[in-house]
Design an enzyme around this catalytic site. Structure first.
Site, PDB file in Angstrom:
ATOM      1  CG  ASP A   9      -1.977   1.107   1.131  1.00  0.00           C
ATOM      2  OD1 ASP A   9      -2.858   0.987   0.259  1.00  0.00           O
ATOM      3  OD2 ASP A   9      -1.914   2.078   1.889  1.00  0.00           O
ATOM      4  CB  SER A  10       0.313   4.694  -1.099  1.00  0.00           C
ATOM      5  OG  SER A  10      -0.938   4.956  -0.493  1.00  0.00           O
ATOM      6  CB  CYS A  63      -2.843   1.096  -3.056  1.00  0.00           C
ATOM      7  SG  CYS A  63      -2.992   2.738  -3.765  1.00  0.00           S
ATOM      8  CG  ASN A  64      -9.334   0.999  -3.821  1.00  0.00           C
ATOM      9  OD1 ASN A  64     -10.287   0.408  -4.304  1.00  0.00           O
ATOM     10  ND2 ASN A  64      -9.056   0.947  -2.524  1.00  0.00           N
ATOM     11  N   GLY A 115      -2.738   8.932  -4.951  1.00  0.00           N
ATOM     12  CA  GLY A 115      -3.888   9.493  -5.669  1.00  0.00           C
ATOM     13  C   GLY A 115      -3.567  10.587  -6.679  1.00  0.00           C
ATOM     14  CD  GLU A 150      -0.734   7.701   5.213  1.00  0.00           C
ATOM     15  OE1 GLU A 150       0.316   7.831   5.868  1.00  0.00           O
ATOM     16  OE2 GLU A 150      -1.090   6.624   4.698  1.00  0.00           O
ATOM     17  CB  CYS A 199      -9.270   5.002  -0.464  1.00  0.00           C
ATOM     18  SG  CYS A 199      -7.656   5.370   0.250  1.00  0.00           S
ATOM     19  CB  THR A 200      -7.165   0.059   1.818  1.00  0.00           C
ATOM     20  OG1 THR A 200      -5.977   0.621   1.250  1.00  0.00           O
ATOM     21  CG2 THR A 200      -7.693  -1.046   0.933  1.00  0.00           C
ATOM     22  CG  HIS A 201      -5.529   5.592   3.628  1.00  0.00           C
ATOM     23  ND1 HIS A 201      -4.959   5.032   2.515  1.00  0.00           N
ATOM     24  CD2 HIS A 201      -4.514   6.188   4.311  1.00  0.00           C
ATOM     25  CE1 HIS A 201      -3.655   5.271   2.530  1.00  0.00           C
ATOM     26  NE2 HIS A 201      -3.360   5.970   3.613  1.00  0.00           N
TER      27      HIS A 201
END
Length: 269
Positions: A9-10, A72-73, A42, A151, A184-186
């Site tokens: 993931d980012s 990450c999408n 993004g 984040e 978004c996995t966030h």
């Protein structure tokens, strides 16, 4: 097969995917790659995201993982399904499982997609959903503010999070869409606030959860799941320096054994 499952993931978003794996299969070891140096993905170009994702996946393959989940999408939109033809282990994205999950839940074929700018610009969710059902209406809402909120750890303040969610989603408070896709996995980290904003009246689809469900079923069929029942020590690889990551990890997935390493890709090959 007693080899780890890789997640890339980012940033911290993929921890929502890691949480699902550790809860569903506590004996599975996870290797997690966080590209904190280049987060968020993004706003980046699709070519840059494609390069970053391939580098991360290759790093995990070199570490010996048996499968990779691209949490990450934006990355999924950039590299899937082409990446499947380039590597020899199973690789799973989050967009198709998220699309199918939304179609299963929706009663009126109208959906609200919350995602990053990159994911929405790619049109990947629309293509995925409309390929299964061309009658679906999709409202796209880029929410880069939510990534920044999470984040930065500001999401830990419920007043700040509640206001950020309300400010962003106000125009969609009374939309006819009965299903909200967390693209978004966030975003599952603030899912309770999103659900609260809509008064619990909309189906909330966590694309990461849907992806894990698909991946674990397929890994079981391929006989790739761990054969032992020991509690594993997970490994976290952070590309760059991110002191906030561990705080989110301990908050989101407490009581797991892990080791964090800061790595730099240009020094790793």
């Amino acid at each position: 097969m007693n080899r780890p499952i890789g997640i890339m993931d980012s940033g911290v978003g993929g921890l929502t995917v890691m949480k699902e794996i550790t809860h569903a299969l506590p004996s599975e070891e996870v290797y997690y790659f966080a590209d904190s140096m280049r987060c968020p993905y993004g706003p980046k170009s699709q070519e840059d995201v494609k390069q970053y994702t391939k580098e991360a996946v290759q790093f995990l393959i070199d570490k010996g993982v048996k499968a990779v989940i691209i949490a990450c999408n934006t990355a999924t939109a950039a590299v899937m399904p082409a990446l499947r033809d380039e590597i020899d282990i199973p690789v799973y994205g989050v967009i198709n499982p998220g699309s199918l999950g939304a179609l299963r839940k929706s009663d009126n074929n109208e959906m609200l997609l919350l995602a990053t700018e990159g994911t929405i610009k790619s049109g990947a969710y629309e293509r995925g959903i409309l390929s299964f059902d061309s009658d679906v209406k999709i409202h796209n809402l880029p929410c880069p503010e939510f990534v920044d909120l999470i984040e930065s750890l500001d999401f830990e303040n419920s007043d700040i999070t509640r206001k950020a969610v309300a400010d962003k989603l106000a125009p969609y408070k009374n939309t006819a869409a009965d299903t909200v896709i967390l693209g978004c996995t966030h975003f599952p980290i603030i899912e309770p606030f999103i659900d609260e904003f809509f008064n619990g009246r909309k189906h909330i689809i966590d694309a990461g959860f849907e992806a894990v469900s698909v991946a674990l079923v397929q890994l079981h069929k391929k006989q790739l799941l761990s054969a032992h029942d020991k509690t594993p020590a997970h490994r976290i690889f952070i590309h760059g320096d991110n002191n906030r990551f561990e705080k989110v990890l301990n908050s989101w997935i407490p009581d797991i054994d892990y080791k964090i390493e800061n790595i730099y890709l240009q020094e790793s090959y």
